[in-house]
Write a protein that holds these residues in place. Structure first.
Motif, PDB file in Angstrom:
ATOM      1  N   GLN A 166       0.722  -1.327  -0.070  1.00 54.20           N
ATOM      2  CA  GLN A 166       0.012   0.023   0.045  1.00 54.20           C
ATOM      3  C   GLN A 166       0.674   1.232   0.051  1.00 54.20           C
ATOM      4  O   GLN A 166       0.303   2.254  -0.354  1.00 54.20           O
ATOM      5  CB  GLN A 166      -1.017   0.141   1.179  1.00 54.20           C
ATOM      6  CG  GLN A 166      -2.083  -0.824   1.058  1.00 54.20           C
ATOM      7  CD  GLN A 166      -3.007  -0.691   2.344  1.00 54.20           C
ATOM      8  OE1 GLN A 166      -2.453  -0.580   3.247  1.00 54.20           O
ATOM      9  NE2 GLN A 166      -4.351  -1.282   2.354  1.00 54.20           N
ATOM     10  N   ARG A 167       2.046   1.063   0.464  1.00 58.76           N
ATOM     11  CA  ARG A 167       2.910   2.395   0.406  1.00 58.76           C
ATOM     12  C   ARG A 167       3.876   2.417  -0.715  1.00 58.76           C
ATOM     13  O   ARG A 167       4.793   3.552  -0.722  1.00 58.76           O
ATOM     14  CB  ARG A 167       3.937   2.331   1.777  1.00 58.76           C
ATOM     15  CG  ARG A 167       3.030   2.547   3.052  1.00 58.76           C
ATOM     16  CD  ARG A 167       4.182   2.787   4.173  1.00 58.76           C
ATOM     17  NE  ARG A 167       5.301   3.157   3.765  1.00 58.76           N
ATOM     18  CZ  ARG A 167       5.477   4.505   3.552  1.00 58.76           C
ATOM     19  NH1 ARG A 167       4.494   5.542   3.705  1.00 58.76           N
ATOM     20  NH2 ARG A 167       6.932   4.720   3.239  1.00 58.76           N
TER      21      ARG A 167
ATOM     22  N   VAL B 164       8.276  -2.323   7.366  1.00 62.66           N
ATOM     23  CA  VAL B 164       7.894  -0.791   6.702  1.00 62.66           C
ATOM     24  C   VAL B 164       9.003   0.268   6.996  1.00 62.66           C
ATOM     25  O   VAL B 164       9.180   1.252   6.184  1.00 62.66           O
ATOM     26  CB  VAL B 164       6.557  -0.350   7.236  1.00 62.66           C
ATOM     27  CG1 VAL B 164       6.379   1.197   6.828  1.00 62.66           C
ATOM     28  CG2 VAL B 164       5.445  -1.251   6.266  1.00 62.66           C
ATOM     29  N   GLN B 194       3.258   6.978   8.490  1.00 61.26           N
ATOM     30  CA  GLN B 194       3.809   5.975   7.428  1.00 61.26           C
ATOM     31  C   GLN B 194       3.591   4.373   7.886  1.00 61.26           C
ATOM     32  O   GLN B 194       3.697   3.395   6.999  1.00 61.26           O
ATOM     33  CB  GLN B 194       5.401   6.263   6.846  1.00 61.26           C
ATOM     34  CG  GLN B 194       5.714   7.534   6.536  1.00 61.26           C
ATOM     35  CD  GLN B 194       6.889   7.652   6.102  1.00 61.26           C
ATOM     36  OE1 GLN B 194       7.299   7.013   5.277  1.00 61.26           O
ATOM     37  NE2 GLN B 194       7.633   8.820   6.653  1.00 61.26           N
ATOM     38  N   GLN B 273      -2.882   6.877   2.255  1.00 59.83           N
ATOM     39  CA  GLN B 273      -2.530   6.305   0.826  1.00 59.83           C
ATOM     40  C   GLN B 273      -1.140   6.851   0.287  1.00 59.83           C
ATOM     41  O   GLN B 273      -0.959   6.753  -0.748  1.00 59.83           O
ATOM     42  CB  GLN B 273      -3.485   6.701  -0.225  1.00 59.83           C
ATOM     43  CG  GLN B 273      -4.874   5.718   0.301  1.00 59.83           C
ATOM     44  CD  GLN B 273      -4.599   4.257   0.336  1.00 59.83           C
ATOM     45  OE1 GLN B 273      -4.259   3.883  -0.836  1.00 59.83           O
ATOM     46  NE2 GLN B 273      -4.762   3.749   1.365  1.00 59.83           N
ATOM     47  N   HIS B 275       2.772   7.509  -0.417  1.00 57.11           N
ATOM     48  CA  HIS B 275       3.733   6.431  -0.670  1.00 57.11           C
ATOM     49  C   HIS B 275       5.231   6.961  -0.499  1.00 57.11           C
ATOM     50  O   HIS B 275       5.287   8.469  -0.645  1.00 57.11           O
ATOM     51  CB  HIS B 275       3.528   5.949  -1.892  1.00 57.11           C
ATOM     52  CG  HIS B 275       3.338   6.983  -2.849  1.00 57.11           C
ATOM     53  ND1 HIS B 275       3.979   7.746  -3.527  1.00 57.11           N
ATOM     54  CD2 HIS B 275       1.974   7.084  -3.424  1.00 57.11           C
ATOM     55  CE1 HIS B 275       3.385   8.525  -4.500  1.00 57.11           C
ATOM     56  NE2 HIS B 275       2.249   8.303  -4.409  1.00 57.11           N
TER      57      HIS B 275
ATOM     58  N   HIS D  91      -0.339  12.442   4.228  1.00 58.13           N
ATOM     59  CA  HIS D  91      -1.332  11.867   4.970  1.00 58.13           C
ATOM     60  C   HIS D  91      -2.169  13.103   5.592  1.00 58.13           C
ATOM     61  O   HIS D  91      -3.094  12.941   6.324  1.00 58.13           O
ATOM     62  CB  HIS D  91      -1.141  10.980   6.116  1.00 58.13           C
ATOM     63  CG  HIS D  91       0.047  11.613   7.181  1.00 58.13           C
ATOM     64  ND1 HIS D  91       1.145  11.779   6.704  1.00 58.13           N
ATOM     65  CD2 HIS D  91      -0.223  12.048   8.198  1.00 58.13           C
ATOM     66  CE1 HIS D  91       1.741  12.424   7.785  1.00 58.13           C
ATOM     67  NE2 HIS D  91       1.028  12.626   8.589  1.00 58.13           N
TER      68      HIS D  91
END
Ligand code: ATP
Ligand code: ATP
Ligand code: SPD
Ligand code: MG
Ligand code: MG
Lengths: 271, 276, 316, 355, 355
Positions: A166-167, B164, B194, B273, B275, D91
């Motif tokens: 998703q990232r 991540v 994130q 969403q 990135h 975000h």
């Protein structure tokens, strides 16, 4: 005044990060160190506190005759776990990647289905699967165990990969496509490196959970095969056999070696 | 129409439908079978109309929620430490995270039996420090169970988050600092968002694992704390009332499923969403 | 050879002993014995889940489970004439549904360094020295179930009226040491010093002593509830001949002599086999003969309801 | 040393083992704008990062209003920074991004400030959008608004208008100039647009390969470049190799004589490079005394001007910018003559090579 | 309809529910460069994405060499694309990035091609670095090299040189022009730099708010803007409201009379806007007939020119660009007169507003 407050807040920050961070690290590995410590216990049982230091449990564990059943069980379990990881990776990594790009509604309706196995007690799944198998006139087999494990543990990898997928910056895949790369090449060269840490984390989870699972193997597998966790469960509950702790010691050593090797020779990870 | 971008998800979807959903449907069928051979929702009704059973269901979900909550609290400083750590310390933290999982469930659980027991280090230390008069045992208490589960499930949250973090973007952190954000705010506004998808992933794993961890629940929790898996195992293995076991499993699945569905939807919010 | 026999056994030392002691004897009879380790309830569940194609040829369970197997029609009566060793069995072990290979005698295990020898079940609840040291488990365990029915009787109840024991338990709960979830779980607790008294079989006590734990066995005043363990022939077994060979080996004097030694320390059912030194420390053949053999049909009729009542009683 | 403004003194920096800043020195007077120019990769962003405190220079001192910044933490430097790659919080909505540095303000004031800034960068309609769904230029404007929002004591902008069209860019430049006139924020601005540099900055700092080549006003730098590099970098410079033949006299490599109307600091016989700017050449289709003979290559329309590419006899390219007059244009290869304004020629030592 | 080149016909596109492209039409002749210009957010990148196949337009047709691209998958379109944010593969070295599209070539040839391209963009020394450790301009050059590497049948470049300094930019522009002359790749290039557009492109496409406003050669667009928007967008346009008073005669809002040397398509009495370019105004410090009276604001040096900002009596800003002559400059508020070249004034209907 403001400076002081900011200084205090910064100090608190580092105190939290290092203080609590290290404390939590200790909390996380404390029990494991305890188990490791017990594996060097010279007593006849895993009683705490340990009586003294010895390698007797390791010696016993590596004794080809006395511990033959453990070796067989370990071999069987590792076989299942490795195959499960392979199957799960093959179906899950592409799926997680694809669903990260899929329309929200589609992904939203499919994901719960893919995650459901996480919350069904595996004994129940095993029973249901065995019933289904019998309805089809099929018996337990290695393939059935493999499929069962894959179905039950795939969500672990699905979820870890999804977090990364998703990232990912979609422009990278777009760039690859404009450069004429086939879907497969784009996936292998661009997407896969992006989700690789998730795949590795997931593979580890799947491997360990599969290695630790009793019910699915027991119900779907060839009845004659002894599996490691059932073996360990019996050894520990019945007799607090120190070899159980030694098995963990061996696993930990193997994983540490693997990890160090990976870090040494592993892929470049440009930041 | 099958959309192109979903194509790669079909093998897994097909696999799960074939090998997970169809046995599950069979299970659903079984759950409709009454003890007297009749068909209907009797098992569900029986379970849900029994306050004791309902209590076990909510207690199980509450256990999952509590463990997830404490795991998150315990994970936070570790995740932040990992973020700030150099390559070596990161490696060390990673190894420490893998350790609990490399240890068989029975061994982990056993270690906690020792730790929480009245002759265990915790009790003995507090006794030595004069903080308690008599040795005490945290075994067979929910507190003890939660402590053990938190340690056992912690890696399930950490692993996806670390994965991540290795790819996290430092630029926004710099921007936050230049804009005058203190350490806390910078971390929570630039790095934390994130990792949210990974945190949600971890929550799903932790919650699911804590609610279904039969061995730990029974060994550490003992018989005076009952959670759904014990209920189910007993219906299956002692009482051989499979329809009831199936009904309970489906209830567990449905209630946990709702929670996971929520988390999944959350992970797809536009805010998350961004990135790298 | 005569093919493969798949025999379910309990995992752990049972499994090892059967593989190493019984296996070669079955081999001599011309069959390959596959020992399939599985807990009793898992054996049954697996069998029930694969109707028509049983995964095992032979099972190893005690009467609590046998009764269910019979009701579900999963096992067959055997033909005793096909067992060479049948006549060597003590009459009590000559079960039409399959020979008993051992008998578990249950009573009270206690730590002599912590408490005095209990006079019987009643003492456990009435003598204050056991407060905080006694562990109990639920009706999922055969050992516990038998103990409760006996205690119930001692307090005036019957199989159809278990209220006395439940009343007793309810009153005693605040003084309880622990309520465990399984028999083996209690073994762990005992070794960790968490508890000092629990309902156990002689086998449990033998195991603890072998591990160097101080542990003694006390017979209840009402007699020791005992359970035989039987090998059953599964209905539709693929290799009945092999199963008979396996049964014969398991009740053979040579096998039982070895099985009577630690770590298994099983009480033999073959009359030619003397009680081993370990076994003799706990029971005599007379005690076994006079032990209490519960009515499993009656127990199974009520078991679900008792289990439920027990849960509601103990759950906080 | 003055105790005001931003001072960068003797700064060195290396990434891993490669040194990318070499003894960088320049000052930004209090409330003034300095533009940082230089070729790609010369270290401009690195300097901004050093000033912001995002990297610690190997050596040197950076001070603001007399206060040494070395020990001041990034967040306490109270700077506004526009990152070259924007570094937006993906975000957060556009408005939240802009409000980020305003946490200390009361809600109402914060809201007003944000809407004022969004208006400034023409993004009012986009306040509730998330950055990934904005166009490149819109993202850049969010970055600018975010940096301006905090009333920083100094402003560091890395190509802040690079992704904007000319019209919007000059509007924003004008806004910036107006703000400078009003409040005067000490500003360092990296830009590749020389017009922009000249429009907003009082001083230019021209860098090359990690070194400062020249600091000065736009006029100074344009009229009196300190080096061949600066000459060629700020505006275009046609180069010809030449030899000094006497006081103020040169002979170019292709033989034509140039008489400068001033003396040169070179001894006769010295090898030099003489440079001319395209806009200082005029075009003739017939031979002229003092004109440079060349062959026409192509002409490109630049607004009202025509940029002429031509080749000297030795093959060197030469560029001229002349007014577009609608007259006949030469064809490719035709002989043309370019008449230099000799007062505006520059002469540099001949052993240098540009680039 | 011609069956060559790239044709964009009637393209509409919406993101979510907001329409951002409205009936876009333009052609790129085979082997030619077209520059796409327009304000930030007007839809330029969106068009490139549509041509590349990264988005599917709601309506319209895009064809290359007569072949409808609609059904052709992205990877089979054989286009080279430079993304606005570069989209470099950060886990691959610079050389690997450039080589990415060359998988089909033999190893040796691939290596040669990569080194040729790295030389072209001046990054030979950076071949083994990873993109995150490059400067902004260096990253952009990798993106350009990667797009050029595949010998694409058409090239889509989204501000390919935006992060580069002028010198390097014009070198690369020149390389591009040379390549165009050699192999002629059909190219669409988004740029905000009008000089760049004019330097490399034969045709300009000027967009505004998702619509194409004008297509034409740089000269056409500069000299004959189709709309007030284009006039103001390509180069600067000073605007004055005026009324048509007779054939070729106007009176501006502040009362001065302008006599155009041509007839106008407006009836007397029509409200119009008359525009002048800064470079078409000359400065006088004394009153002149036909000159526009204004008050001096400030002057900015632009190379050899001076850009003068002034205000008309009604407060409207006006800009003039005059040669820098070293003469005396007026002070702020002084009266000045700007003399328009009336042949170069444009007149548009008066109810429009720029921006
Ligand atoms: N993914 C998206 N979702 C929603 N709206 C979008 C998205 N991408 C672009 N837009 C909007 O579409 C419009 C056109 O965007 P586009 O990127 O084509 O502009 P552009 O002409 O390239 O601008 P710039 O010069 O600033 O890069 C903008 O208003 C933008 O906000
Ligand atoms: N993180 C890094 N690691 C190693 N080298 C770096 C790093 N960042 C920049 N460099 C190198 O340092 C030099 C200066 O980089 P810098 O980003 O300051 O250039 P710049 O002047 O901003 O260029 P541009 O105009 O292209 O943005 C470049 O050669 C670049 O490759
Ligand atoms: N995961 C399988 C563990 C075996 C479960 N046995 C249940 C026993 C219930 N008394
Ligand atoms: Mg830079
Ligand atoms: Mg764009």
């Amino acid at each position: 005044m403001l400076e002081t407050r900011s200084k205090i807040s910064t100090a608190l920050y580092w105190a939290f990060v290092w203080g609590c961070g290290l404390a939590m690290l200790a909390f996380m590995i404390g029990p494991i160190l305890l188990a490791l410590l017990m594996s060097f216990n010279s007593g006849t049982t895993l009683r705490f506190p340990p009586e003294g230091f010895s390698l007797r449990w390791y010696e016993m564990l590596f004794d080809p005759i006395a511990s033959e059943p453990i070796h067989t069980a370990a071999k069987n379990s590792i076989e299942v776990a490795l195959s499960t990881v392979a199957v799960v990776t093959l179906i899950t990594a592409p799926a997680a990647w694809a669903l990260a790009r899929a329309p929200k509604r589609f992904a939203g309706s499919v994901e719960p289905v893919l995650l459901a196995p996480l919350v069904l007690p595996s004994l129940v799944y095993a029973l249901a699967a065995l019933l289904a198998l019998s309805l089809l006139g099929l018996g337990p087999s290695f393939l059935a165990v493999l499929i069962g494990h894959a179905a039950v543990f795939a969500p672990l990898m699905f979820r870890t990969v999804l977090g990364l997928a998703q990232r990912m910056n979609p422009a990278l895949e777009e760039a690859s496509a404009t450069l004429g790369a086939s879907r497969a090449r784009t996936f292998l060269r661009i997407s896969l490196p992006g989700i690789l840490p998730g795949i590795l984390a997931g593979a580890f989870l799947v491997f360990m959970q599969s290695l630790d699972n009793v019910s699915v193997t027991l119900f779907l597998g060839d009845p004659g095969r002894t599996m490691l966790p059932l073996r360990l469960f019996a050894m520990l509950e019945e007799s607090l056999d120190g070899r159980v702790a030694a098995v963990s010691g061996v696993l930990i050593l193997a994983a540490a070696l693997l990890l160090v090797t990976l870090q040494r020779f592993g892929g470049r990870d440009a930041r | 129409m099958i959309r192109k971008e979903t194509l790669l998800s079909w093998p897994m979807i097909a696999f799960m439908v074939l090998f997970f959903i169809s046995p599950l449907l069979l299970l659903a069928g079984i759950s409709l079978r009454g003890a007297d051979g009749s068909w209907g929702l009797g098992n569900f009704a029986a379970f849900l109309s029994d306050p004791f059973a309902r209590g076990v269901l909510t207690g199980t979900l509450a256990l999952g929620a509590k463990v997830t909550c404490f795991v998150s609290l315990a994970a936070l400083p570790l995740v932040m430490l990992y973020w700030h750590a150099g390559k070596r310390l990161r490696g060390l933290i990673l190894i420490c995270t893998l350790l609990p999982m490399l240890t068989a469930n029975v061994v982990r659980t056993f270690a906690w039996v020792v730790l929480l027991g009245r002759n265990g280090p915790i009790s003995q230390t507090l006794l030595g420090l004069g903080l308690t008069e008599r040795p005490f045992s945290l075994l067979f208490s929910e507190t003890g169970l939660i402590i053990a589960l938190v340690q056992i499930e912690l890696p399930l949250l950490l692993l996806p988050v670390f994965a991540v973090l290795n790819r996290a973007d430092r630029k926004t952190l710099e921007a936050a600092e230049v804009l005058g954000a203190g350490r806390w705010r910078a971390w929570f506004s630039a790095i934390f968002p994130q990792i949210i998808p990974a945190v949600l992933a971890g929550w799903v794993l932790v919650f699911a694992s804590a609610t279904t961890s039969y061995v730990t629940q029974s060994v550490i929790g003992g018989a005076r704390l009952i959670y759904l898996p014990q209920f189910v195992y007993r219906e299956v293995g002692v009482l051989f009332q499979w329809p009831m076991a199936a009904a309970i499993s489906i209830l567990l699945l449905a209630s946990t499923g709702v929670i996971m569905l929520g988390l999944t939807m959350l992970a797809r919010h536009e805010r998350l969403q961004g990135h790298a | 050879s005569g093919g493969k026999v798949v025999a379910a056994t309990f995992p752990g030392s049972w499994e090892d002993a059967y593989r190493s002691i019984v296996g070669p004897m079955v081999k001599d009879a011309g069959f390959d014995l596959t020992v399939a380790p599985s807990l009793a309830q898992d054996q049954i569940a697996r069998l029930m889940a694969s109707p028509g194609q049983p995964p095992y040829d032979a099972l190893l369970v005690s009467p609590g489970q046998s009764d269910i197997l019979i009701q579900e029609g999963l096992i067959e009566k055997i033909d005793p004439t096909r067992l060479k060793n049948w006549d060597k069995l003590s009459p009590a072990a000559q079960n039409e549904w399959g020979p008993y290979v051992t008998i578990e005698v249950n009573g009270i295990a206690y730590n002599p360094e912590v408490v005095d020898k209990p006079a019987g079940y009643k003492a456990l609840f009435e003598d204050p020295q056991y407060e905080g040291n006694l562990a109990l488990i639920g009706f999922g365990s055969n050992t516990a179930t038998m103990a409760y029915t006996e205690i119930n009787k001692a307090y005036g109840g019957t199989y159809d009226n278990m209220q006395p024991v439940f009343d007793l338990l309810e009153a005693y709960l605040p003084k309880i040491g622990a309520i465990a979830t399984s028999g083996s779980n209690q073994m762990t607790m005992y070794q960790q010093g968490e508890i000092a008294v629990f309902m156990a079989s002689t086998g449990n006590v033998a195991k603890l002593r072998e591990l160097g734990m101080p542990c003694e066995f006390a017979h209840p005043e009402t007699g020791s509830p005992s359970v035989p363990v039987a090998i059953h022939l599964v209905k539709g077994a693929s290799n009945p001949d092999g199963v008979y060979a396996y049964m014969d080996a398991a009740i053979d004097a040579a096998a039982q002599t070895q099985l009577a030694e630690p770590p298994t320390a099983m009480i033999p059912t073959n009359m030619d086999v003397p009680y081993s030194e370990v076994v003799s420390q706990f029971v005599t053949p007379e005690q076994v003969a006079n032990a209490v053999y519960p009515d499993w049909q009656a127990i199974n009729k009520h078991r679900a309801e008792w289990t439920e009542t027990f849960d509601r009683l103990v759950v906080r | 040393m003055a105790d005001t403004g931003l001072q960068i003194s003797n700064v060195d920096h290396s990434y891993e083992d490669k040194q990318v800043l070499h003894n960088v020195n320049f000052d930004v007077p209090d409330g003034k704008v300095v533009a940082l120019l230089g070729p790609s990769g010369c270290g401009k962003s690195t300097i901004l990062r050093a000033i912001a405190g995002l990297i610690t220079p190997d050596r040197g001192r950076i001070s603001l209003q007399g206060r040494d910044l070395t020990k001041v933490q990034v967040r306490n430097r109270k700077l506004g920074m526009v990152f070259q790659n924007f570094a937006l919080f993906s975000h957060m909505t556009v408005a939240e991004n802009v409000a980020y540095g305003l946490a200390h303000l009361p809600r109402q004031e914060r809201r007003e400030r944000v809407s004022r800034l969004l208006e400034l960068v023409r993004l009012t309609a986009f306040a509730n959008r998330f950055p990934p769904s904005l166009s490149g230029g819109q993202q850049q404007r969010v970055a600018v608004a975010r940096a301006l929002a905090t009333d920083p004591s100094a402003l560091l902008m890395d190509e802040p208008f690079g992704a904007l069209d000319r019209a919007l860019r000059s509007e924003l430049q004008a806004e910036l100039v107006r703000m400078q006139d009003d409040v005067g924020i000490t500003t360092v601005m990296v830009t590749h647009d020389q017009e922009e540099a000249q429009a907003v900055a009082g001083q230019l700092v021209v860098m090359n390969e990690g070194r400062v080549e020249q600091v000065g006003s736009p006029e100074e730098i344009y009229d009196h470049p300190a080096s061949l590099f600066v000459n060629g970098f700020i505006g275009h410079a046609n180069q010809q190799h030449a030899t000094v033949t006497g006081a103020g006299r040169l002979r170019t490599a292709d033989g034509s004589e140039i008489a400068m109307n001033r003396t040169l600091n070179y001894l006769p016989g010295a090898e030099v490079i003489v440079t001319s700017r395209p806009e200082d050449l005029s075009l003739s289709l017939t031979e002229q005394p003092g004109a440079i003979a060349a062959r026409f290559d192509r002409a490109v329309v630049m607004g009202r001007f025509l940029t002429i590419d031509a080749k000297l006899p030795d093959g060197t390219a030469i560029k001229a910018q002349v007014l577009r007059d609608g007259g006949p244009r030469p064809g490719k290869g035709d002989a043309i003559w370019l008449i230099p304004d000799t007062s505006r020629l520059h002469v540099f030592p001949g052993n240098n090579q540009i680039n």
